[in-house]
Design an enzyme around this catalytic site. Structure first.
Site, PDB file in Angstrom:
ATOM      1  CB  SER A 105      -2.722  -0.260  -2.768  1.00 23.81           C
ATOM      2  OG  SER A 105      -3.546   0.423  -1.853  1.00 23.81           O
ATOM      3  CG  HIS A 129       0.584   6.557   0.235  1.00 21.21           C
ATOM      4  ND1 HIS A 129      -0.300   7.615   0.253  1.00 21.21           N
ATOM      5  CD2 HIS A 129       0.040   5.610   1.035  1.00 21.21           C
ATOM      6  CE1 HIS A 129      -1.326   7.329   1.050  1.00 21.21           C
ATOM      7  NE2 HIS A 129      -1.155   6.100   1.523  1.00 21.21           N
ATOM      8  CD  GLU A 132      -4.631   6.580   2.257  1.00 21.92           C
ATOM      9  OE1 GLU A 132      -4.627   5.721   1.363  1.00 21.92           O
ATOM     10  OE2 GLU A 132      -3.744   6.665   3.129  1.00 21.92           O
ATOM     11  CG  HIS A 155      -1.624   1.329   1.404  1.00 16.06           C
ATOM     12  ND1 HIS A 155      -2.705   1.727   0.642  1.00 16.06           N
ATOM     13  CD2 HIS A 155      -1.353   2.360   2.232  1.00 16.06           C
ATOM     14  CE1 HIS A 155      -3.074   2.941   1.008  1.00 16.06           C
ATOM     15  NE2 HIS A 155      -2.270   3.356   1.972  1.00 16.06           N
TER      16      HIS A 155
HETATM   17 FE    FE Z   1      -2.375   5.211   3.020  1.00 18.92          FE
END
Ligand code: FE
Ligand code: PHE
Length: 296
Positions: free
Chosen positions: A202, A140, A183, A135
């Site tokens: 993700s 990110h 997010e 993730h």
């Molecule tokens: Fe995150």
């Protein structure tokens, strides 16, 4: 071969035993990754890249390539840092997992992005509740290569330190902004809606759902609207917010939030799935399959 074991201590609290992570920055134990760990990365990398061509924004896909991420093996933070540092001055630092808010904000304000060093087990390929290496790193890190998004993340860190000092309501408003942009954000491009949020890219299921399902709302970015909106942590989002560009995001979040926090303290919060007066509606969700209750 077994996946790398992680050491997590547990502490008894009024909520029962909860894991406690060290807040320390740790060296990525790259030589300690098992064949299973690398295989988990490969499987996820390949699957998501295939899915994300034409679904994630081009900046995201290009950045993964520019950083030298591939399905071949788990990347080394020190190698990524050479490229990332040269591009935008950000540095990846290894951590055990989620950090206390203030530590997290302080890292971001100093252009350090905390990356969980361990990767999920093979039986957690499709879902894991807490952030892991896949993730954090796959989701990110790529956009930190984009100068505008890189500045946004650092500004968010500084804003977090400030909101933390103001109080829990301000922090809640700011957290919603992070949730609905960093997010779970979507971006409107000449080729159509694309994903940029790390929580979406993700996840196989949400990569499809966020763009293609008739169920969720897709609504134009509006700072105060987002700051008022509850969200989901246990299901796909009921609403996604769409930016026009990273420049728009940066410009909209530039002003001092202090008066906004004060104003919002007296304003009603909105349920995660509600379409509100004044919304720019890309899609009004059918709401099909939505769980009752559970907004945070
Ligand atoms: Fe995150
Ligand atoms: N302008 C915000 C503030 O004054 C800081 C911020 C910038 C927050 C970008 C989030 C994103 O608090």
């Amino acid at each position: 071969m077994e996946a790398t074991p992680r050491r997590v201590e547990h502490q008894q609290t009024d909520k029962g035993y909860v894991p406690v992570y060290t807040t320390a920055v740790v060296e990525q134990p790259w030589d300690g990754y098992s064949a299973d760990d690398h295989a988990t990365w490969s499987t996820l990398y390949q699957r998501q890249r295939e899915l994300l061509v034409g679904r994630a924004c081009q900046e995201f896909l290009d950045a993964q390539d520019a950083m030298g991420m591939s399905a071949h093996m788990i990347p080394r933070f020190d190698q990524l840092n050479e490229v990332l540092g040269a591009a935008t001055g950000w540095t990846l630092v290894g951590v055990e997992g989620l950090l206390p808010e203030l530590d997290f904000f302080d890292h971001l304000a100093h252009r350090r992005f905390p990356v969980t060093w361990w990767i999920r087990r093979p039986d957690q390929i499709d879902y894991i509740a807490e952030p892991d290496l896949f993730h954090d790193l796959f989701g990110h890190v790529p956009l930190l290569m984009n100068p505008v998004f890189a500045d946004y993340m650092a500004a968010y860190g500084r804003g977090g330190v400030k909101a933390h000092a103001i109080g829990p309501d301000a922090l809640q408003n700011l957290t919603r902004l992070y949730w609905y942009t960093v997010e779970f954000g979507l971006i409107n491009t000449a080729d159509g809606l694309r994903i940029y949020g790390a929580g979406i890219v993700s996840s196989k299921g949400e990569s499809l759902y966020s763009l293609e399902s008739a169920a969720p709302n897709r609504i134009g970015f509006d700072l105060e609207r987002i700051m008022r909106t509850r969200y989901r942590i246990d299901t796909f989002q009921k609403t996604y917010f769409v930016i026009d560009s990273f420049e728009q995001l940066m410009a909209a979040t530039g002003p001092d939030f202090t008066p906004i926090y004060a104003r919002l303290a007296d304003t009603a919060h909105l349920p995660a799935g509600q379409v509100h007066e004044g919304d720019i509606v890309f899609q009004r969700g059918s709401g099909e399959g939505w769980a009752e209750g559970g907004d945070v």
